[in-house]
Design an enzyme around this catalytic site. Structure first.
Site, PDB file in Angstrom:
ATOM      1  N   CYS A 114       0.826  -1.203   0.000  1.00 37.31           N
ATOM      2  CA  CYS A 114       0.000   0.000   0.000  1.00 37.31           C
ATOM      3  C   CYS A 114       0.865   1.259   0.000  1.00 37.31           C
ATOM      4  CB  CYS A 114      -0.928  -0.008   1.210  1.00 37.31           C
ATOM      5  SG  CYS A 114      -1.928   1.481   1.333  1.00 37.31           S
ATOM      6  N   CYS A 149      -0.403   4.193   2.040  1.00 40.85           N
ATOM      7  CA  CYS A 149      -0.198   4.091   3.489  1.00 40.85           C
ATOM      8  C   CYS A 149       1.262   4.350   3.869  1.00 40.85           C
ATOM      9  CB  CYS A 149      -0.544   2.690   3.995  1.00 40.85           C
ATOM     10  SG  CYS A 149      -2.082   2.035   3.378  1.00 40.85           S
ATOM     11  N   ASP A 150       2.198   3.844   3.076  1.00 41.51           N
ATOM     12  CA  ASP A 150       3.577   3.741   3.571  1.00 41.51           C
ATOM     13  C   ASP A 150       4.603   4.610   2.847  1.00 41.51           C
ATOM     14  OD1 ASP A 150       2.584   1.899   5.311  1.00 41.51           O
ATOM     15  OD2 ASP A 150       3.134   0.159   4.104  1.00 41.51           O
TER      16      ASP A 150
END
Ligand code: NAP
Length: 426
Positions: A245, A248-249
């Protein structure tokens, strides 16, 4: 101040899911959003022993980890005791509450466990089905699944959903769909269906943790989840450099070299997004041409922060939870030559598998890849009367947000007709 701390990021689906799970337990927690703040990012990485992914959750002295670990605790029945230990008053269930899975903001929660319609899945298909069935006054109960909002919740900008000329953020689109469904009376609960009892009416849906709901009609819109490559190190290094992801990261890899695996639209979208953070993005693709749409391919190839290594498979992720990811070991598909690509992060974007495990063993045909097959009755009907399907669990062709929404609409309309005919004895 609460002893429960969750480090989050903006536009992070897993963070939202983790917060929702904690909220569903009435847990009082402190949220630290690390977006754009290098010091907080560093604090989170150090406190979590090197993990470069959000969320990171701490309950009292225990470092839980991310959403998956929080969800595992819930599955094992260990979350509530842990919360109670960390914050005794906050985690005590209200005296008259025997249905703590419901969102606290549900005004219209029905006290018994029967609904005309239950929808499994809270992605585009499930929420569209919820909007339509709620407007038809069928009071649908949406059971979110482990990943509220589905794939769109971990997507950045959606440029091709009609009605948004400037594009729309995936999480915003999902939150709007949720609000629209709730406006007409849909209930949306955080939960994961484990077993379906569809041999006779009413149907039963048993959730992780044992709660059981019944319904007259069921719409299964459980979507699809990221595929794994299946090589050594892939799972061990999740959160320590390996991720599925980018939304997200990505921020945890600022000014560092990273790799992306895959050649479809998802991989190129992730690679382009990652160029805003990483010092360099290397796309590792197993063939010599992209599967992605020409517009995405052109954008990726024109970006001077992206390099593509064609005809390359990943053999192993090298590193440990102590060192983090150190390299991606690749192999050339023609020469067999192995190489170590030194990167701090690697994002895997090689497609999705349909989430149809819950249908296995039922009289619903699945194809070799696990997608629901059309039977004697046309989809969205299945071989089991009253069980309908929508979205990525049967669609391996289009797999777009808009087609998933369309399939959700179709399933809702056919469900409504089926329920009406049944009432009329037709
Ligand atoms: P996809 O189109 O199925 O592409 C998967 C990619 O991963 C392919 O390039 C495939 O290689 C590669 N791959 C598969 N298994 C692999 C393995 N084990 N090891 C290495 N590589 C592997 O999946 P997707 O990119 O997630 O897209 C799914 C659907 O969503 C598509 O219809 C796409 O158009 C849509 N989508 C649209 C947008 C957008 O419009 N902005 C964004 C994202 C996704 P091969 O090419 O060799 O098969």
């Amino acid at each position: 101040m609460s002893d429960i701390v969750i480090y989050t990021k903006t536009f992070c689906g897993y963070c939202v899911w983790a917060k929702r799970l904690l909220q569903s337990k009435d847990a009082d927690f402190v949220e630290i959003n690390v977006s754009g703040d290098r010091e907080l990012i560093q604090q989170m990485i150090e406190r979590s022993g090197g993990r470069r992914t959000a969320p990171q959750i701490f309950i009292g002295d225990v470092h839980v980890g991310g959403y998956d670990q929080l969800s595992d605790l819930e599955t094992r029945g260990e979350l509530e005791p842990l919360l109670r230990e960390a914050a005794p008053a906050a985690a005590d269930p209200p005296a008259d509450d025997n249905s703590t899975n419901f969102q606290p903001d549900q005004e219209d929660a029905v006290s018994d466990n029967h609904r005309p319609v239950i929808i499994l899945g809270s992605g585009c298909a499930g929420l569209t089905a919820a909007i339509y069935t709620a407007r038809a006054n069928l009071k649908p109960l949406v059971i979110s699944g482990r990943e509220f909002g589905g794939q769109l919740y971990t997507t950045t900008e959606v440029e091709n959903f009609p009605g948004f000329p400037e594009g729309v953020q995936g999480p915003d689109l999902i939150e709007n769909m949720k609000a629209q469904a709730e406006r007409f009376g849909a209930e949306i609960m955080i939960g994961h269906a484990e077993t379906l009892e569809v041999a006779e009416q009413p149907f039963g849906v048993v959730l992780e943790g044992g709660a059981r709901y019944t319904c007259d009609a069921l719409i299964v819109a459980t979507g699809a989840s990221s595929k794994e490559i299946g090589v050594p190190g892939e799972l061990d290094l999740r959160g320590y450099g390996v991720s599925t992801c980018a939304t997200c990261d990505a921020a945890f890899f600022r000014d560092r070299p990273i790799a992306v695996v895959g050649g479809g639209d998802s991989a190129l979208e992730e690679a382009l997004f990652l160029t805003k953070f990483a010092s360099k993005v290397t796309i590792l693709h197993r063939r010599d041409e992209f599967r992605a749409s020409p517009v995405m391919a052109e954008r990726a190839l024109a970006n001077d922060r992206i390099e593509v290594v064609w005809n390359t498979r990943v053999k192993e992720f090298v590193g440990s939870s102590k060192t983090g990811l150190q390299a991606v070991r690749t192999v050339d598909v023609h020469s067999g030559e192995e190489q170590d690509l030194t990167v701090d992060g690697c994002f895997i974007a090689i497609g999705h598998d349909p989430n149809t495990a819950i249908l296995r063993g039922l009289a619903i045909d699945l194809d070799d890849l696990g997608y629901v097959k059309e039977g004697d009755r046309p989809l969205p009907h299945t071989a089991i009367e009253g069980v309908f399907v929508a979205g990525d669990i049967h669609d391996h062709h289009y797999r777009q947000a808009i087609t998933a929404a369309g399939y959700g609409c179709r399933a809702a309309l056919d469900t409504e007709r089926w329920l009406t005919n049944r009432l009329m004895g037709a």
